[in-house]
Design an enzyme around this catalytic site. Structure first.
Site, PDB file in Angstrom:
ATOM      1  N   LYS A  40      -9.965  -7.409   7.433  1.00  0.00           N
ATOM      2  CA  LYS A  40      -9.074  -7.011   8.644  1.00  0.00           C
ATOM      3  C   LYS A  40      -9.527  -7.819   9.568  1.00  0.00           C
ATOM      4  CE  LYS A  40      -7.428  -2.693   6.557  1.00  0.00           C
ATOM      5  NZ  LYS A  40      -7.831  -1.332   6.734  1.00  0.00           N
ATOM      6  N   ASP A  88      -7.220   2.953  -2.983  1.00  0.00           N
ATOM      7  CA  ASP A  88      -7.821   3.170  -1.680  1.00  0.00           C
ATOM      8  C   ASP A  88      -8.083   4.502  -1.477  1.00  0.00           C
ATOM      9  OD1 ASP A  88      -8.937   2.708   0.775  1.00  0.00           O
ATOM     10  OD2 ASP A  88      -7.265   1.739   1.570  1.00  0.00           O
ATOM     11  N   GLU A 114     -11.089   0.952  -3.381  1.00  0.00           N
ATOM     12  CA  GLU A 114     -11.433   0.529  -1.958  1.00  0.00           C
ATOM     13  C   GLU A 114     -12.070   1.661  -1.179  1.00  0.00           C
ATOM     14  OE1 GLU A 114      -7.921  -1.021  -0.131  1.00  0.00           O
ATOM     15  OE2 GLU A 114      -8.790  -0.988   1.670  1.00  0.00           O
ATOM     16  N   GLY A 121      -4.330  -4.631   6.005  1.00  0.00           N
ATOM     17  CA  GLY A 121      -3.419  -4.633   7.054  1.00  0.00           C
ATOM     18  C   GLY A 121      -3.449  -2.913   7.703  1.00  0.00           C
ATOM     19  N   LYS A 158      -1.128  -0.935  -4.537  1.00  0.00           N
ATOM     20  CA  LYS A 158      -2.433   0.125  -4.085  1.00  0.00           C
ATOM     21  C   LYS A 158      -1.711   1.444  -3.908  1.00  0.00           C
ATOM     22  CE  LYS A 158      -4.735  -0.104   0.392  1.00  0.00           C
ATOM     23  NZ  LYS A 158      -5.314  -0.906   1.527  1.00  0.00           N
ATOM     24  N   LEU A 159      -2.358   2.306  -4.491  1.00  0.00           N
ATOM     25  CA  LEU A 159      -2.290   3.896  -4.303  1.00  0.00           C
ATOM     26  C   LEU A 159      -3.285   4.149  -3.192  1.00  0.00           C
ATOM     27  CD1 LEU A 159      -1.439   4.697  -7.905  1.00  0.00           C
ATOM     28  CD2 LEU A 159       0.249   3.664  -6.211  1.00  0.00           C
ATOM     29  N   LYS A 160      -2.895   5.107  -2.426  1.00  0.00           N
ATOM     30  CA  LYS A 160      -3.921   5.963  -1.650  1.00  0.00           C
ATOM     31  C   LYS A 160      -4.401   6.888  -2.597  1.00  0.00           C
ATOM     32  CE  LYS A 160      -3.992   3.703   2.454  1.00  0.00           C
ATOM     33  NZ  LYS A 160      -5.242   3.145   2.985  1.00  0.00           N
ATOM     34  N   ASN A 172     -10.193   5.626   1.313  1.00  0.00           N
ATOM     35  CA  ASN A 172     -10.483   5.529   2.836  1.00  0.00           C
ATOM     36  C   ASN A 172     -11.811   6.775   2.979  1.00  0.00           C
ATOM     37  OD1 ASN A 172      -7.146   4.992   3.196  1.00  0.00           O
ATOM     38  ND2 ASN A 172      -8.629   3.904   4.605  1.00  0.00           N
ATOM     39  N   SER A 207       1.000  -1.124  -0.002  1.00  0.00           N
ATOM     40  CA  SER A 207      -0.004  -0.052   0.025  1.00  0.00           C
ATOM     41  C   SER A 207       0.835   1.238   0.009  1.00  0.00           C
ATOM     42  CB  SER A 207      -0.934  -0.150   1.115  1.00  0.00           C
ATOM     43  OG  SER A 207      -1.594   1.119   1.506  1.00  0.00           O
ATOM     44  N   ASP A 258     -13.841  -1.705   2.896  1.00  0.00           N
ATOM     45  CA  ASP A 258     -13.045  -2.118   4.061  1.00  0.00           C
ATOM     46  C   ASP A 258     -13.609  -1.419   5.386  1.00  0.00           C
ATOM     47  OD1 ASP A 258     -10.786  -1.647   6.074  1.00  0.00           O
ATOM     48  OD2 ASP A 258      -9.642  -0.570   4.741  1.00  0.00           O
TER      49      ASP A 258
HETATM   50  O1  OSB Z   1      -7.061   1.545   4.591  1.00  0.00           O
HETATM   51  O2  OSB Z   1      -6.206  -0.130   4.080  1.00  0.00           O
HETATM   52  C1  OSB Z   1      -6.328   0.911   4.893  1.00  0.00           C
HETATM   53  C2  OSB Z   1      -2.984   1.367   6.814  1.00  0.00           C
HETATM   54  C3  OSB Z   1      -3.460   2.046   8.103  1.00  0.00           C
HETATM   55  C4  OSB Z   1      -5.094   1.994   8.241  1.00  0.00           C
HETATM   56  C5  OSB Z   1      -5.949   1.943   6.915  1.00  0.00           C
HETATM   57  C6  OSB Z   1      -5.269   1.451   6.102  1.00  0.00           C
HETATM   58  C7  OSB Z   1      -3.722   1.292   5.917  1.00  0.00           C
HETATM   59  C8  OSB Z   1      -3.106   0.544   4.546  1.00  0.00           C
HETATM   60  C9  OSB Z   1      -1.924   0.101   4.735  1.00  0.00           C
HETATM   61  O3  OSB Z   1      -3.662   0.761   3.584  1.00  0.00           O
HETATM   62  C10 OSB Z   1      -1.848  -1.607   4.920  1.00  0.00           C
HETATM   63  C11 OSB Z   1      -0.519  -2.102   5.560  1.00  0.00           C
HETATM   64  O4  OSB Z   1       0.283  -2.099   4.911  1.00  0.00           O
HETATM   65  O5  OSB Z   1      -0.741  -2.569   6.533  1.00  0.00           O
HETATM   66 MG    MG Z   2      -8.313   0.596   3.211  1.00  0.00          MG
END
Ligand code: OSB
Ligand code: MG
Length: 371
Positions: free
Chosen positions: A263, A189, A214, A291, A161-163, A191, A135, A239
């Site tokens: 998760k 992702d 995501e 994660g 995966k790109l935020k 969020n 990620s 998620d």
């Molecule tokens: O949205 O998946 C998520 C990390 C912290 C909180 C939320 C997320 C994430 C990640 C990284 O995307 C996942 C990882 O490498 O552990």
């Molecule tokens: Mg996520």
């Protein structure tokens, strides 16, 4: 198995690189570990959330209170704190899935160590190693992002995966596709950073052959995600919105998602995660293991989960070195783009005592038998 003692160890591990998402920037993993001691053995777990309730409503200080004042008294009143009894004993406490997961996982670790059984065997894992995705946080510039992605691909990561967030979405995705080609398994992702009013804009992502988008919209708004999915070719993956197998069943029935990020902490623990896997598999919906920037203590059981047959997409279960210069367990190291599934009893790893001592900022005894 009798519960004798529960300790909470606050730890703070610096991240090798700041991790920026649409909800904030993390520079260290600040959380706590639980150590449960029984008359037979001990067990470990890691609380998955952060000091601030920005990813989810739970947070470190709140979880400490919930575990100490509400969950532990219920568990300590059981004749034996076995996994079959622990979740029902905690059920009268509303919500707090991540706190429940931490306590349940430490007890499950102790129980499985007593049997000499690994998490992988307990869960029904079918692989000895799992493919690793990574990620990648939001960067200050596209060239900086391309350098990071190039480095991760050189290390062997099999999926990127790109935020994303408004203002950092189409352009970075286009740049990664142009540089690394259409064959690269790529997903994004958000969020929860968008609203339905952004649907037309998000449709722009359909040009790039993404594996999934995501959690684009607000947490728990399954209806809005279903309306968005109608307008996107890109599969929606949930998620934050999935807290239980019931949520997964509802979301799949509504076509609010076509993929699920599992998760274990977010769904109350490993048995709950297994149930989501089962519901999704029954509908032909692929899942993958997410994660929370875990240390080795949280990563080890995630790898066992990721080895279940329905986890058909690479997860965010990256190597220790992607997060920390020094992990509190023996580091998980990438080999040919894969991480090994632990085989030793319980979670299969132990904290390295000297490293743990260096990263521990405070220890609390939450429970002592007879006190
Ligand atoms: O949205 O998946 C998520 C990390 C912290 C909180 C939320 C997320 C994430 C990640 C990284 O995307 C996942 C990882 O490498 O552990
Ligand atoms: Mg996520």
């Amino acid at each position: 198995m009798k519960l004798e003692r529960v300790e909470l160890l606050h730890v703070a591990l610096p991240l090798v690189t700041p991790f920026r998402t649409s909800f904030g920037t993390m520079t260290s993993k600040d959380t706590f570990l639980l150590r449960v001691v029984t008359d037979v053995t001990e067990g470990w777990s890691e609380f998955a959330a952060d000091p601030q309730p920005l990813y989810c409503s739970e947070f470190v200080a709140g979880a400490e209170i919930v575990i100490r004042d509400f969950l532990l008294p219920r568990v300590a009143a059981l004749p034996e704190p076995t996994t079959a009894l622990v979740a029902p004993a905690m059920a009268s406490v509303k919500g707090h899935e991540l706190a429940k997961a931490a306590l349940e996982t430490a007890l499950l670790d102790a129980e499985l160590r007593a049997y000499g059984m690994s998490f992988a065997t307990f869960l029904g894992s079918v692989h000895e190693r799992v493919p690793a995705g990574v990620s990648v946080g939001i960067k200050n510039s596209v060239p900086e992002l391309l350098d990071d992605v190039e480095r991760y691909l050189a290390e062997g990561y099999v999926r990127i995966k790109l935020k994303i967030e408004p203002g950092w979405d189409i352009e970075p995705v286009r740049a990664v596709r142009e540089r690394f080609g259409d064959a690269l398994p790529l997903q994004v992702d958000a969020n929860t950073a968008y609203t339905l009013a952004d649907a037309e804009h998000l449709r722009g992502l359909d040009d790039f052959g993404l594996l999934l988008i995501e959690e684009p919209l607000e947490e728990n708004n399954l209806h809005a995600h279903a309306r968005l999915q109608k307008r996107l070719a890109t599969p929606v993956c949930l998620d934050e919105s999935i807290h239980s197998a019931r949520d997964a069943a509802s979301a799949i029935a509504m076509d609010a998602c076509r993929v699920v990020n599992v998760k274990p902490a977010r769904v109350g623990g490993y048995p709950g995660a297994r149930r989501i896997h089962d519901v999704a598999a029954a509908h032909g919906v692929p899942v993958w293991c997410g994660g929370m920037l875990e240390t080795g203590i949280g990563r080890a059981p995630n790898l066992a989960l990721a080895a279940l047959p329905g986890f058909t997409l690479p997860g965010d279960t990256s190597a220790s070195g992607r997060y920390f210069a020094e992990d509190i367990t023996e580091p998980f190291v990438l080999k040919d783009g894969h991480l090994p599934v632990p085989t030793a009893p319980g979670i299969g790893v132990d904290p390295l005592p000297d490293v743990l001592a260096r990263f521990t900022t405070r220890t609390e005894v939450l429970y002592t038998k007879g006190k």
